[in-house]
Write an enzyme that holds these catalytic residues in place. Structure first.
Site, PDB file in Angstrom:
ATOM      1  N   ILE A 123       0.824  -1.209   0.000  1.00 35.04           N
ATOM      2  CA  ILE A 123       0.000   0.000   0.000  1.00 35.04           C
ATOM      3  C   ILE A 123       0.857   1.258   0.000  1.00 35.04           C
ATOM      4  O   ILE A 123       1.960   1.269   0.553  1.00 35.04           O
ATOM      5  CB  ILE A 123      -0.986  -0.001   1.206  1.00 35.04           C
ATOM      6  N   CYS A 124       0.356   2.286  -0.638  1.00 32.51           N
ATOM      7  CA  CYS A 124       0.910   3.630  -0.644  1.00 32.51           C
ATOM      8  C   CYS A 124       2.281   3.671  -1.328  1.00 32.51           C
ATOM      9  O   CYS A 124       2.385   3.425  -2.519  1.00 32.51           O
ATOM     10  CB  CYS A 124       0.946   4.169   0.784  1.00 32.51           C
ATOM     11  N   HIS A 125       3.351   3.962  -0.588  1.00 31.29           N
ATOM     12  CA  HIS A 125       4.700   4.034  -1.156  1.00 31.29           C
ATOM     13  C   HIS A 125       5.413   2.674  -1.164  1.00 31.29           C
ATOM     14  O   HIS A 125       6.521   2.563  -1.692  1.00 31.29           O
ATOM     15  CB  HIS A 125       5.553   5.042  -0.374  1.00 31.29           C
TER      16      HIS A 125
END
Length: 182
Positions: free
Chosen positions: A105-107
């Site tokens: 998730i995300c970065h």
């Protein structure tokens, strides 16, 4: 169901660790915190220090065969540090080679880029990673959650903390299938 959560010693976005962790526990699974150094992991609320969490296993000593899936939480500093650690990158690559599901998730997809496992895959992430993903041979989409089965394993990705409910639902469904096959 036993799930590895891999983070650097510092920089993980706390909610992207704790929310999926609790989802695993609520489903009857066992989460394990892996890191590149012993002791505790320092989590963050964006740029501010948050809580610390005890490391269960060192990534260089962990056996992927004991896990049904891998969760890579985000935070800007966390995946940036992980992608510079050869053992962490190898651990991620080994999950793909073994056909085991991975959720990021995300970065967190920065670590996937470094492991060279996004080529030919469709995934999402925090928008600032789209060029990195494309340059690594992946297709980037702007979706709440993307489940890609077009490779050696299933890859589940999401963009940001707001996507956590869909992210948790998607990876739990896939990890549950894997643990049921054992």
């Amino acid at each position: 169901m036993r799930v590895a959560f891999l983070t650097a010693p510092e920089g993980v976005e706390q909610v992207e660790l704790t929310d999926p962790w609790e989802a695993v526990r609520a489903s009857g699974g066992t989460p394990a915190l892996l890191s590149t150094a012993p002791g505790k992991v320092q989590a963050f609320h964006h740029l501010d220090k948050a809580d610390t969490f005890p490391v269960d296993e060192l990534v260089g000593e962990a056996d992927i065969e004991t896990f049904d899936g891998l969760v890579l939480p985000g935070g800007v500093a966390n995946p940036d540090a992980l992608r510079q650690d050869a053992k962490a990158v190898a651990f991620v690559r080994d999950f793909f080679a073994a056909g085991k599901p991975v959720a990021a998730i995300c970065h967190a997809p920065w670590t996937l880029v470094e492991a060279d496992v996004v080529r030919g895959r469709t995934l999402t992430s925090y928008p600032s990673l789209r060029t990195d993903i494309r340059n690594a041979g992946g297709e980037w989409v702007d979706e709440e959650v993307k489940v890609c089965s077009g490779g050696p394993n299933v890859l589940i990705t999401s963009r940001k903390p707001d996507d956590l409910p869909a992210f948790n639902e998607a990876f739990l469904a896939e990890f549950g299938r894997v643990s049921g096959d054992r």
